[in-house]
Design a protein around this motif. Structure first.
Motif, PDB file in Angstrom:
ATOM      1  N   UNK A  12       0.861  -1.182   0.000  1.00 30.28           N
ATOM      2  CA  UNK A  12       0.000   0.000   0.000  1.00 30.28           C
ATOM      3  C   UNK A  12       0.899   1.235   0.000  1.00 30.28           C
ATOM      4  N   UNK A  13       0.970   1.908  -1.136  1.00 34.90           N
ATOM      5  CA  UNK A  13       1.842   3.079  -1.320  1.00 34.90           C
ATOM      6  C   UNK A  13       1.150   4.024  -2.296  1.00 34.90           C
ATOM      7  N   UNK A  14       0.947   5.272  -1.883  1.00 34.10           N
ATOM      8  CA  UNK A  14       0.183   6.199  -2.714  1.00 34.10           C
ATOM      9  C   UNK A  14       0.975   6.800  -3.874  1.00 34.10           C
ATOM     10  N   UNK A  15       2.288   6.858  -3.780  1.00 34.76           N
ATOM     11  CA  UNK A  15       3.079   7.420  -4.875  1.00 34.76           C
ATOM     12  C   UNK A  15       3.376   6.336  -5.917  1.00 34.76           C
ATOM     13  N   UNK A  16       2.939   6.551  -7.163  1.00 42.77           N
ATOM     14  CA  UNK A  16       3.137   5.523  -8.202  1.00 42.77           C
ATOM     15  C   UNK A  16       4.589   5.067  -8.347  1.00 42.77           C
ATOM     16  N   UNK A  17       5.539   6.000  -8.320  1.00 40.88           N
ATOM     17  CA  UNK A  17       6.946   5.622  -8.469  1.00 40.88           C
ATOM     18  C   UNK A  17       7.418   4.784  -7.284  1.00 40.88           C
ATOM     19  N   UNK A  18       7.010   5.154  -6.090  1.00 41.73           N
ATOM     20  CA  UNK A  18       7.361   4.386  -4.902  1.00 41.73           C
ATOM     21  C   UNK A  18       6.767   2.999  -4.928  1.00 41.73           C
ATOM     22  N   UNK A  19       5.530   2.910  -5.396  1.00 46.16           N
ATOM     23  CA  UNK A  19       4.842   1.614  -5.504  1.00 46.16           C
ATOM     24  C   UNK A  19       5.573   0.719  -6.497  1.00 46.16           C
ATOM     25  N   UNK A  20       5.919   1.271  -7.660  1.00 49.82           N
ATOM     26  CA  UNK A  20       6.638   0.493  -8.685  1.00 49.82           C
ATOM     27  C   UNK A  20       8.002   0.042  -8.174  1.00 49.82           C
TER      28      UNK A  20
END
Length: 129
Positions: A12-20
């Protein structure tokens, strides 16, 4: 094979780059059973429909933050034994203590690196062979 390679992980991570980045690092560590969502509410919905071995939750997210998500999971009889790794940019001791007291199994301060993530996974799953 690493003892955590067959684990299912909810990210669960709201920033797309962080999630990727986290999904890519998990893949490099041999973990392919990963579901990634953009906020705590989506994570809570995923937890109602599927069993996960680990919730990797960013602290600051919209709709439901990581601490609320952690507390919600630990209050649910079906989820209370799931392991939780909190991820945040905030490294102050009070913040870390709050997460641990709420039931977090680990705490990872950003930026997330493969080495630090691997160490946290090894710590969290050290009691399993």
């Amino acid at each position: 094979m690493k003892k955590y390679a067959n684990k299912s992980i909810l990210v669960a991570e709201d920033h797309p780059d962080g999630r990727k980045l986290v999904v890519r690092l998990l893949d490099k560590l041999g973990i392919s059973n990963v579901v990634a969502v953009a906020n705590g509410q989506e994570a809570k919905e995923q937890l109602q429909g599927q069993a996960f071995d680990l919730l990797l939750a960013d602290w600051h997210m919209p709709k439901m933050d990581g601490l609320e998500l952690l507390k919600s999971a630990k209050a649910d009889a079906a989820l209370k034994h799931m392991r939780v790794l909190m991820v945040t940019a905030n490294d102050d001791k009070e913040h870390i203590l709050e997460a641990i007291l709420a039931g977090a199994d680990g705490y990872l301060v950003k930026p997330v690196t493969q080495e630090r993530l691997q160490q946290k996974l090894e710590d969290i799953f050290k009691d399993e062979e």
